[in-house]
Design a protein around this motif. Structure first.
Motif, PDB file in Angstrom:
ATOM      1  N   SER A  18      51.898  43.683 -22.049  1.00 19.07           N
ATOM      2  CA  SER A  18      51.391  44.482 -23.632  1.00 19.07           C
ATOM      3  C   SER A  18      50.113  44.570 -23.253  1.00 19.07           C
ATOM      4  N   SER A  41      47.615  47.231 -25.543  1.00 21.39           N
ATOM      5  CA  SER A  41      47.147  47.673 -27.061  1.00 21.39           C
ATOM      6  C   SER A  41      45.550  47.994 -27.130  1.00 21.39           C
ATOM      7  N   SER A  94      48.163  41.078 -23.944  1.00 21.87           N
ATOM      8  CA  SER A  94      49.092  40.510 -24.271  1.00 21.87           C
ATOM      9  C   SER A  94      50.172  39.990 -23.863  1.00 21.87           C
ATOM     10  N   GLY A 123      53.156  40.108 -26.270  1.00 22.02           N
ATOM     11  CA  GLY A 123      53.194  41.479 -27.451  1.00 22.02           C
ATOM     12  C   GLY A 123      54.317  40.730 -28.445  1.00 22.02           C
ATOM     13  N   LYS A 128      53.300  35.090 -31.912  1.00 22.13           N
ATOM     14  CA  LYS A 128      52.714  34.017 -31.237  1.00 22.13           C
ATOM     15  C   LYS A 128      52.117  34.100 -29.835  1.00 22.13           C
ATOM     16  N   ASP A 129      52.144  35.522 -29.840  1.00 22.59           N
ATOM     17  CA  ASP A 129      51.272  35.606 -28.910  1.00 22.59           C
ATOM     18  C   ASP A 129      49.813  36.587 -29.263  1.00 22.59           C
ATOM     19  N   THR A 130      48.507  36.413 -27.981  1.00 24.62           N
ATOM     20  CA  THR A 130      47.227  36.077 -28.390  1.00 24.62           C
ATOM     21  C   THR A 130      47.005  37.663 -28.264  1.00 24.62           C
ATOM     22  N   GLN A 131      45.916  38.859 -28.648  1.00 29.44           N
ATOM     23  CA  GLN A 131      45.895  39.649 -28.023  1.00 29.44           C
ATOM     24  C   GLN A 131      43.960  39.652 -27.391  1.00 29.44           C
ATOM     25  N   TYR A 132      43.985  39.916 -26.477  1.00 29.66           N
ATOM     26  CA  TYR A 132      42.069  39.361 -25.566  1.00 29.66           C
ATOM     27  C   TYR A 132      41.961  41.481 -25.576  1.00 29.66           C
ATOM     28  N   PHE A 133      40.602  41.146 -25.928  1.00 34.64           N
ATOM     29  CA  PHE A 133      40.039  42.686 -26.109  1.00 34.64           C
ATOM     30  C   PHE A 133      39.393  42.676 -24.512  1.00 34.64           C
TER      31      PHE A 133
END
Lengths: 111, 114
Positions: free
Chosen positions: B31, B33, B94, B97, B100-105
């Motif tokens: 995923s 974003s 992630s 997505g 309980k899935d974390t987005q890392y930038f």
């Protein structure tokens, strides 16, 4: 529409002076609340995720807590290297993977 | 594990031009974003891609578009650039997505429109 408000906008602390940052939110079904740290010119760095009221998480000098309407990021005995902008974001049940961010709190810790 | 990478890191364009930004997610993340960050509006969601399909879209005009490739790498395109498009464009990845899935930038691409 999901809304996130962070306060204060800016916070100046002396090294060792503990304080808390606030994140108030309105969301139609909270899927998760996220805290990120952002240094100037860099992307946000993940700190914590909280999923339900009453949950707490800790990492070094930082502790995040969650209620049904707000979250707090407590900073205990901060150091100058903790200076950064702290961002709060929510993810709601009807918005997929989208994060809605607050405006951030700019923290400055003086030695 | 390598983090999210974005290229280029800096871009200067003039009004009316178009631009393409690239994002390589963390290995294994499917995923991707995209977000726009400006001093006035903060961080705002543009769109999300998963398995080469746009799964969610924010409130931005059609000049903003994106795509995802089979290796999960993603690109976003902005056509007919306006001064107000000057911003830091951030990509986040992630695993799936989902809950309980974390987005890392990534570090972002700083776009300046003159």
């Amino acid at each position: 529409e999901d809304q996130v408000t962070q306060s204060p906008e800016a916070l100046r602390l002396q090294e060792g002076e503990s304080s808390s940052l606030n994140c108030s939110y309105t969301v139609s079904g909270l899927r998760g609340l996220f805290w990120y740290r952002q240094d100037p010119g860099k992307g946000p760095e993940f700190l914590f995720t909280l999923y339900s009221a009453g949950e707490e998480k800790e990492k070094e000098r930082l502790k995040a807590t969650l209620t049904k309407k707000e979250s707090f990021l407590h900073i205990t005995a901060p150091k100058p290297e903790d200076s950064a902008t702290y961002l709060c974001a929510v993810q709601s049940n009807n918005a997929g993977n989208m994060l809605t961010f607050g405006g951030g709190t700019r923290l400055m810790v003086k030695p | 594990k390598a983090g999210v990478t974005q290229t280029p890191r800096y871009l200067i364009k003039t009004r009316g031009q178009q631009v393409t930004l690239s994002c390589s997610p963390i290995s294994g993340h499917r995923s991707v974003s995209w977000y726009q960050q400006t001093p006035g509006q903060g961080l705002q969601f543009l769109f999300e891609y998963f398995s080469e399909t746009q799964r969610n879209k924010g409130n931005f005009p059609g000049r903003f578009s994106g795509r995802q490739f089979s290796n999960s790498r993603s690109e976003m395109n902005v056509s007919t650039l306006e001064l107000g498009d000057s911003a830091l464009y951030l990509c986040a990845s992630s695993v799936t997505g989902t809950i309980k899935d974390t987005q890392y930038f990534g570090p972002g691409t700083r776009l300046t429109v003159l």
